[in-house]
Structure formats: C-alpha cells, structure tokens
Design a protein around this motif. Structure first.
Motif, PDB file in Angstrom:
ATOM      1  N   ILE A   9       2.640  -0.556  11.143  1.00 49.01           N
ATOM      2  CA  ILE A   9       2.029  -1.587  10.298  1.00 49.01           C
ATOM      3  C   ILE A   9       0.734  -2.059  10.957  1.00 49.01           C
ATOM      4  CG2 ILE A   9       2.328  -3.885   9.300  1.00 49.01           C
ATOM      5  CD1 ILE A   9       5.387  -3.296   9.355  1.00 49.01           C
ATOM      6  N   ASP A  10      -0.334  -2.089  10.174  1.00 47.61           N
ATOM      7  CA  ASP A  10      -1.627  -2.556  10.665  1.00 47.61           C
ATOM      8  C   ASP A  10      -1.920  -3.933  10.088  1.00 47.61           C
ATOM      9  OD1 ASP A  10      -2.350  -0.215  12.145  1.00 47.61           O
ATOM     10  OD2 ASP A  10      -2.809   0.774  10.241  1.00 47.61           O
ATOM     11  N   ILE A  11      -2.558  -4.775  10.888  1.00 42.38           N
ATOM     12  CA  ILE A  11      -3.033  -6.081  10.443  1.00 42.38           C
ATOM     13  C   ILE A  11      -4.549  -6.011  10.447  1.00 42.38           C
ATOM     14  CG2 ILE A  11      -3.096  -8.558  10.919  1.00 42.38           C
ATOM     15  CD1 ILE A  11      -0.257  -7.478  10.282  1.00 42.38           C
ATOM     16  N   ARG A  12      -5.155  -6.416   9.340  1.00 40.48           N
ATOM     17  CA  ARG A  12      -6.613  -6.397   9.258  1.00 40.48           C
ATOM     18  C   ARG A  12      -7.088  -7.501   8.323  1.00 40.48           C
ATOM     19  NH1 ARG A  12      -7.958  -4.588   4.248  1.00 40.48           N
ATOM     20  NH2 ARG A  12      -6.757  -2.881   3.304  1.00 40.48           N
ATOM     21  N   ARG A  13      -8.382  -7.775   8.393  1.00 40.18           N
ATOM     22  CA  ARG A  13      -8.977  -8.718   7.454  1.00 40.18           C
ATOM     23  C   ARG A  13      -9.050  -8.054   6.079  1.00 40.18           C
ATOM     24  NH1 ARG A  13     -13.975 -12.883   8.332  1.00 40.18           N
ATOM     25  NH2 ARG A  13     -13.734 -13.904   6.318  1.00 40.18           N
ATOM     26  N   VAL A  14      -8.921  -8.856   5.061  1.00 37.44           N
ATOM     27  CA  VAL A  14      -9.064  -8.378   3.691  1.00 37.44           C
ATOM     28  C   VAL A  14     -10.415  -7.675   3.555  1.00 37.44           C
ATOM     29  CG1 VAL A  14      -9.412  -9.204   1.318  1.00 37.44           C
ATOM     30  CG2 VAL A  14      -7.584 -10.154   2.704  1.00 37.44           C
ATOM     31  N   ARG A  15     -10.457  -6.666   2.718  1.00 34.30           N
ATOM     32  CA  ARG A  15     -11.703  -5.946   2.423  1.00 34.30           C
ATOM     33  C   ARG A  15     -12.144  -6.292   1.004  1.00 34.30           C
ATOM     34  NH1 ARG A  15      -9.403  -0.346   4.820  1.00 34.30           N
ATOM     35  NH2 ARG A  15      -9.568  -0.907   7.011  1.00 34.30           N
ATOM     36  N   PRO A  16     -13.429  -6.203   0.736  1.00 36.70           N
ATOM     37  CA  PRO A  16     -13.923  -6.542  -0.603  1.00 36.70           C
ATOM     38  C   PRO A  16     -13.271  -5.749  -1.730  1.00 36.70           C
ATOM     39  CG  PRO A  16     -15.760  -6.398   0.923  1.00 36.70           C
ATOM     40  CD  PRO A  16     -14.533  -5.906   1.671  1.00 36.70           C
ATOM     41  N   ASP A  17     -12.811  -4.541  -1.459  1.00 35.81           N
ATOM     42  CA  ASP A  17     -12.206  -3.722  -2.512  1.00 35.81           C
ATOM     43  C   ASP A  17     -10.684  -3.902  -2.616  1.00 35.81           C
ATOM     44  OD1 ASP A  17     -11.572  -2.448  -0.135  1.00 35.81           O
ATOM     45  OD2 ASP A  17     -11.996  -0.431  -0.887  1.00 35.81           O
ATOM     46  N   ASP A  18     -10.125  -4.905  -1.941  1.00 36.92           N
ATOM     47  CA  ASP A  18      -8.678  -5.142  -1.963  1.00 36.92           C
ATOM     48  C   ASP A  18      -8.200  -5.953  -3.170  1.00 36.92           C
ATOM     49  OD1 ASP A  18      -7.875  -3.765   0.328  1.00 36.92           O
ATOM     50  OD2 ASP A  18      -8.178  -5.494   1.647  1.00 36.92           O
ATOM     51  N   GLY A  19      -9.077  -6.326  -4.082  1.00 39.31           N
ATOM     52  CA  GLY A  19      -8.704  -7.174  -5.216  1.00 39.31           C
ATOM     53  C   GLY A  19      -7.468  -6.703  -5.977  1.00 39.31           C
ATOM     54  N   PRO A  20      -7.421  -5.450  -6.432  1.00 35.19           N
ATOM     55  CA  PRO A  20      -6.241  -5.004  -7.185  1.00 35.19           C
ATOM     56  C   PRO A  20      -4.950  -5.050  -6.355  1.00 35.19           C
ATOM     57  CG  PRO A  20      -8.085  -3.515  -7.579  1.00 35.19           C
ATOM     58  CD  PRO A  20      -8.499  -4.446  -6.469  1.00 35.19           C
ATOM     59  N   SER A  21      -5.043  -4.724  -5.079  1.00 33.50           N
ATOM     60  CA  SER A  21      -3.860  -4.761  -4.222  1.00 33.50           C
ATOM     61  C   SER A  21      -3.418  -6.198  -3.945  1.00 33.50           C
ATOM     62  CB  SER A  21      -4.136  -4.042  -2.905  1.00 33.50           C
ATOM     63  OG  SER A  21      -4.384  -2.671  -3.136  1.00 33.50           O
ATOM     64  N   LEU A  22      -4.384  -7.116  -3.803  1.00 30.44           N
ATOM     65  CA  LEU A  22      -4.037  -8.530  -3.622  1.00 30.44           C
ATOM     66  C   LEU A  22      -3.342  -9.071  -4.868  1.00 30.44           C
ATOM     67  CD1 LEU A  22      -7.212  -9.930  -1.844  1.00 30.44           C
ATOM     68  CD2 LEU A  22      -4.960  -9.503  -0.826  1.00 30.44           C
ATOM     69  N   ARG A  23      -3.815  -8.662  -6.031  1.00 27.90           N
ATOM     70  CA  ARG A  23      -3.173  -9.072  -7.281  1.00 27.90           C
ATOM     71  C   ARG A  23      -1.729  -8.577  -7.324  1.00 27.90           C
ATOM     72  NH1 ARG A  23      -1.956  -7.032 -12.417  1.00 27.90           N
ATOM     73  NH2 ARG A  23      -2.202  -8.557 -14.101  1.00 27.90           N
ATOM     74  N   ALA A  24      -1.517  -7.311  -7.006  1.00 28.73           N
ATOM     75  CA  ALA A  24      -0.165  -6.740  -7.035  1.00 28.73           C
ATOM     76  C   ALA A  24       0.753  -7.470  -6.062  1.00 28.73           C
ATOM     77  CB  ALA A  24      -0.225  -5.249  -6.714  1.00 28.73           C
ATOM     78  N   LEU A  25       0.249  -7.801  -4.888  1.00 26.66           N
ATOM     79  CA  LEU A  25       1.061  -8.499  -3.903  1.00 26.66           C
ATOM     80  C   LEU A  25       1.382  -9.917  -4.358  1.00 26.66           C
ATOM     81  CD1 LEU A  25       2.368  -7.826  -1.192  1.00 26.66           C
ATOM     82  CD2 LEU A  25       0.334  -8.752  -0.067  1.00 26.66           C
ATOM     83  N   ARG A  26       0.406 -10.605  -4.974  1.00 25.12           N
ATOM     84  CA  ARG A  26       0.664 -11.952  -5.481  1.00 25.12           C
ATOM     85  C   ARG A  26       1.705 -11.914  -6.597  1.00 25.12           C
ATOM     86  NH1 ARG A  26      -1.613 -17.158  -5.532  1.00 25.12           N
ATOM     87  NH2 ARG A  26      -2.108 -16.553  -3.403  1.00 25.12           N
ATOM     88  N   LEU A  27       1.611 -10.946  -7.488  1.00 20.63           N
ATOM     89  CA  LEU A  27       2.608 -10.829  -8.561  1.00 20.63           C
ATOM     90  C   LEU A  27       3.991 -10.567  -7.976  1.00 20.63           C
ATOM     91  CD1 LEU A  27       0.592  -8.813 -11.227  1.00 20.63           C
ATOM     92  CD2 LEU A  27       1.019 -11.286 -11.150  1.00 20.63           C
ATOM     93  N   GLN A  28       4.053  -9.752  -6.934  1.00 17.26           N
ATOM     94  CA  GLN A  28       5.330  -9.515  -6.259  1.00 17.26           C
ATOM     95  C   GLN A  28       5.865 -10.831  -5.677  1.00 17.26           C
ATOM     96  OE1 GLN A  28       5.984  -7.529  -2.171  1.00 17.26           O
ATOM     97  NE2 GLN A  28       6.055  -5.831  -3.644  1.00 17.26           N
ATOM     98  N   ALA A  29       4.994 -11.618  -5.066  1.00 16.14           N
ATOM     99  CA  ALA A  29       5.405 -12.904  -4.472  1.00 16.14           C
ATOM    100  C   ALA A  29       5.918 -13.859  -5.544  1.00 16.14           C
ATOM    101  CB  ALA A  29       4.237 -13.532  -3.727  1.00 16.14           C
ATOM    102  N   LEU A  30       5.230 -13.913  -6.675  1.00  9.13           N
ATOM    103  CA  LEU A  30       5.635 -14.833  -7.734  1.00  9.13           C
ATOM    104  C   LEU A  30       6.926 -14.399  -8.425  1.00  9.13           C
ATOM    105  CD1 LEU A  30       2.120 -15.628  -9.199  1.00  9.13           C
ATOM    106  CD2 LEU A  30       3.565 -17.130  -7.796  1.00  9.13           C
ATOM    107  N   ALA A  31       7.274 -13.126  -8.311  1.00 10.59           N
ATOM    108  CA  ALA A  31       8.540 -12.639  -8.862  1.00 10.59           C
ATOM    109  C   ALA A  31       9.695 -12.821  -7.884  1.00 10.59           C
ATOM    110  CB  ALA A  31       8.408 -11.159  -9.233  1.00 10.59           C
ATOM    111  N   ASP A  32       9.387 -13.086  -6.642  1.00  9.44           N
ATOM    112  CA  ASP A  32      10.403 -13.249  -5.588  1.00  9.44           C
ATOM    113  C   ASP A  32      10.997 -14.652  -5.685  1.00  9.44           C
ATOM    114  OD1 ASP A  32      11.593 -13.961  -3.035  1.00  9.44           O
ATOM    115  OD2 ASP A  32      10.560 -12.239  -2.156  1.00  9.44           O
ATOM    116  N   PRO A  33      12.298 -14.780  -5.959  1.00 12.40           N
ATOM    117  CA  PRO A  33      12.885 -16.111  -6.155  1.00 12.40           C
ATOM    118  C   PRO A  33      12.797 -17.012  -4.931  1.00 12.40           C
ATOM    119  CG  PRO A  33      14.589 -14.407  -6.158  1.00 12.40           C
ATOM    120  CD  PRO A  33      13.276 -13.707  -6.104  1.00 12.40           C
TER     121      PRO A  33
END
Length: 180
Positions: A9-33
C-alpha cells in the motif's frame, strides 16, 4: 502505538486527475453504515455533484496551500483518504466555531473495509500531520461523532486528545487536537 503499513500500500498526496477515484471512494464511504456518520453529506448529495466538482476537489487537494488531500493506493485503486483543511481565523467553521488562529483540521477520513487493520489509517494521519507541521501549524485538530467509537480509538492511538464537545445536527461531536 501506530501500526506498520503493509508494503503493498502506498500513501501519496492526491493528484489532480484523482477526481473520479475520489468520487468512487466517497460513495463507498457514504454507503458504509459505520463510516457514513463521519460525513456531512448524503449519498444523494454526493451523487448529484458534477464530475467537474470532483476534478476541482482533486486539484485543490493536490496543489492548494490551505488544503491537502492524501490517499492510500493498493494496485491502481484508491482505498483510503484523509484531507487537511485550514480553518481561517475569525471565520466560522462548519460547526460555527470561530478559531482565533488559522487551524489545520483533519477531514474526510475513510478506509475501504479491505484495508482496515493494516496500518493504513496511521500512515494517512501521519501524512496529514507532516503536511500540517511543514506548513507551520502547531496542532492538527479534528471532530468526530461520539458514536464513531472505532475512529475515536484510532485518533487517541495517533496522539489526539479531547478538547471540547459540541452539539451538531446529528448529536455530539467531540473536538480533538494533536500537538505537532
């Protein structure tokens, strides 16, 4: 004591092109009870945000001087995120507090269930703390819902201490702080 991060697992700063992946992760978080209590938005609100807004969030998280985003990456997939927002002195924040000095605040903390217990959250928090320290802040603050007991235990393990209790829209929020 923080856990060692798994080597895949790598830790890095967000990249400008990460928008779609950030959206997917947020949707996953909001679906997590368990996790969704940590966010001040609903699934419907997140789904309604246009792609451009997610692109702009990624761009700010990657380049802004008053905000930084960090992600955990497993293969090509984002599996965790934290952000740091700078709350400005004399401006009310999301809980209507008015800080006396600019304050670095940890926000948007989420881990996919597949990587929980693997040291990812500790590494993400450290990345946020390092950025905050390097930017000149003396402390890193956060707010956590009183029912989010796993998050509270994580933050205590990471060196945060309780400093205040506030009443939010969905119950008590506990304010925590960590000296940098």
């Amino acid at each position: 004591m923080p856990r060692a991060l798994d080597s895949d697992i790598d830790i890095r700063r967000v990249r400008p092109d990460d928008g779609p992946s950030l959206r997917a992760l947020r949707l996953q978080a909001l679906a997590d009870p368990v996790a969704r209590i940590a966010f001040f938005e609903t699934m419907d609100q997140a789904l309604a945000r246009p792609a451009e807004e997610w692109r702009e969030r990624a761009e700010r998280g990657a380049t802004a001087s008053d905000n930084a985003g960090f992600v955990a990456v497993l293969g090509d997939e984002l599996v965790g995120t934290v952000g740091v927002l700078v709350r400005r002195a004399d401006e009310p924040d999301y809980l209507q507090r008015v800080p006396i000095v600019d304050t670095a605040t940890l926000v948007g903390v989420y881990l996919s269930p597949s990587v929980r217990g693997r040291g990812v959250i500790d590494a993400l928090i450290e990345a946020a703390a390092d950025w905050s320290r390097d930017a000149g802040y003396l402390e890193l603050t956060l707010d956590v819902h009183e029912r989010n007991v796993v998050a509270i235990a994580t933050y205590v393990r990471a060196g945060f201490e309780f400093v205040d209790e506030l009443v939010g829209d969905d119950g008590r929020e506990l304010a925590m702080s960590r000296r940098l």
